[in-house]
Design a protein around this motif. Structure first.
Motif, PDB file in Angstrom:
ATOM      1  N   GLU A  41       0.843  -1.199   0.000  1.00 52.91           N
ATOM      2  CA  GLU A  41       0.000   0.000   0.000  1.00 52.91           C
ATOM      3  C   GLU A  41       0.880   1.252   0.000  1.00 52.91           C
ATOM      4  O   GLU A  41       1.669   1.470   0.930  1.00 52.91           O
ATOM      5  CB  GLU A  41      -0.894  -0.004   1.239  1.00 52.91           C
ATOM      6  N   ARG A  42       0.754   2.066  -1.051  1.00 55.49           N
ATOM      7  CA  ARG A  42       1.521   3.317  -1.134  1.00 55.49           C
ATOM      8  C   ARG A  42       1.214   4.177   0.086  1.00 55.49           C
ATOM      9  O   ARG A  42       0.111   4.180   0.583  1.00 55.49           O
ATOM     10  CB  ARG A  42       1.169   4.075  -2.416  1.00 55.49           C
ATOM     11  N   GLY A  43       2.217   4.908   0.549  1.00 51.85           N
ATOM     12  CA  GLY A  43       2.023   5.799   1.685  1.00 51.85           C
ATOM     13  C   GLY A  43       2.185   5.118   3.029  1.00 51.85           C
ATOM     14  O   GLY A  43       1.874   5.710   4.060  1.00 51.85           O
ATOM     15  N   VAL A  63      10.900   2.332  -1.721  1.00 46.67           N
ATOM     16  CA  VAL A  63      10.546   3.666  -2.213  1.00 46.67           C
ATOM     17  C   VAL A  63       9.828   3.565  -3.556  1.00 46.67           C
ATOM     18  O   VAL A  63       8.831   4.243  -3.793  1.00 46.67           O
ATOM     19  CB  VAL A  63      11.800   4.570  -2.297  1.00 46.67           C
ATOM     20  N   ALA A  65       7.963   1.269  -4.494  1.00 46.59           N
ATOM     21  CA  ALA A  65       6.615   0.757  -4.230  1.00 46.59           C
ATOM     22  C   ALA A  65       5.731   1.789  -3.527  1.00 46.59           C
ATOM     23  O   ALA A  65       4.547   1.552  -3.315  1.00 46.59           O
ATOM     24  CB  ALA A  65       6.693  -0.516  -3.391  1.00 46.59           C
ATOM     25  N   GLY A  66       6.320   2.936  -3.131  1.00 43.39           N
ATOM     26  CA  GLY A  66       5.536   3.996  -2.518  1.00 43.39           C
ATOM     27  C   GLY A  66       5.691   4.138  -1.017  1.00 43.39           C
ATOM     28  O   GLY A  66       4.914   4.835  -0.361  1.00 43.39           O
ATOM     29  N   VAL A  68       6.843   5.501   2.554  1.00 41.28           N
ATOM     30  CA  VAL A  68       7.206   6.819   3.072  1.00 41.28           C
ATOM     31  C   VAL A  68       8.278   6.709   4.161  1.00 41.28           C
ATOM     32  O   VAL A  68       8.716   7.715   4.703  1.00 41.28           O
ATOM     33  CB  VAL A  68       5.973   7.577   3.609  1.00 41.28           C
TER      34      VAL A  68
END
Length: 142
Positions: A41-43, A63, A65-66, A68
């Motif tokens: 899941e991004r973020g 990174v 893959a999203g 944070v």
């Protein structure tokens, strides 16, 4: 981690291919392949295990893959359970920290919950004082 990004993030924790077992765990490839991040899941903050590939590979894959932020837990194999320090080969754009194997296991048990990752990293060359050097000789002129 040396060369960590500097940021304060609060996000859900996503465990990435940890394969944690009871007893002595096997060597880990967690985060070494882009396929480890399928369904990521991004973020979110990625939790990966130390092992078989360089820290930079794990961070770059997270990174991409999203992620944070990235938490790298020690591997848990013989002599790889305690706190450790590592160096990323290039600067990360997100905060990256290393934690003990046991703390990583505790985090893994809470995957899906929210974590806060705060890193205040400073990079650069600085002037310093009180540097002591040993020339390896008794020559007082040098």
């Amino acid at each position: 981690m040396a060369n960590s990004g500097s940021s304060d993030v609060e996000a859900r924790l996503h465990a990435v291919n940890l394969r944690i077992t009871e007893g002595s765990p096997a060597a880990s490839a967690s985060g070494c392949e882009t396929t480890d991040f399928q369904g990521f899941e991004r973020g979110t903050v990625a939790l990966v295990r130390r092992g078989t590939c360089q820290f930079q590979v794990k961070v770059d894959n997270a990174v991409a893959a999203g992620a944070v932020g990235v938490v790298i837990m020690n591997e848990g194999t013989e002599s790889r359970a305690d706190a450790f320090s590592g160096v990323l080969s290039k600067g990360a754009t997100v905060p990256v920290v290393g934690v003990t194997y046991e703390f990583g296991r505790a985090l893994a048990a809470r995957a899906g919950g929210t974590v806060r990752l705060a890193v205040n990293a400073v990079k650069g060359t600085r002037m310093t004082h009180n540097v002591v050097a040993d020339t390896g000789s008794d020559d007082k002129a040098h």
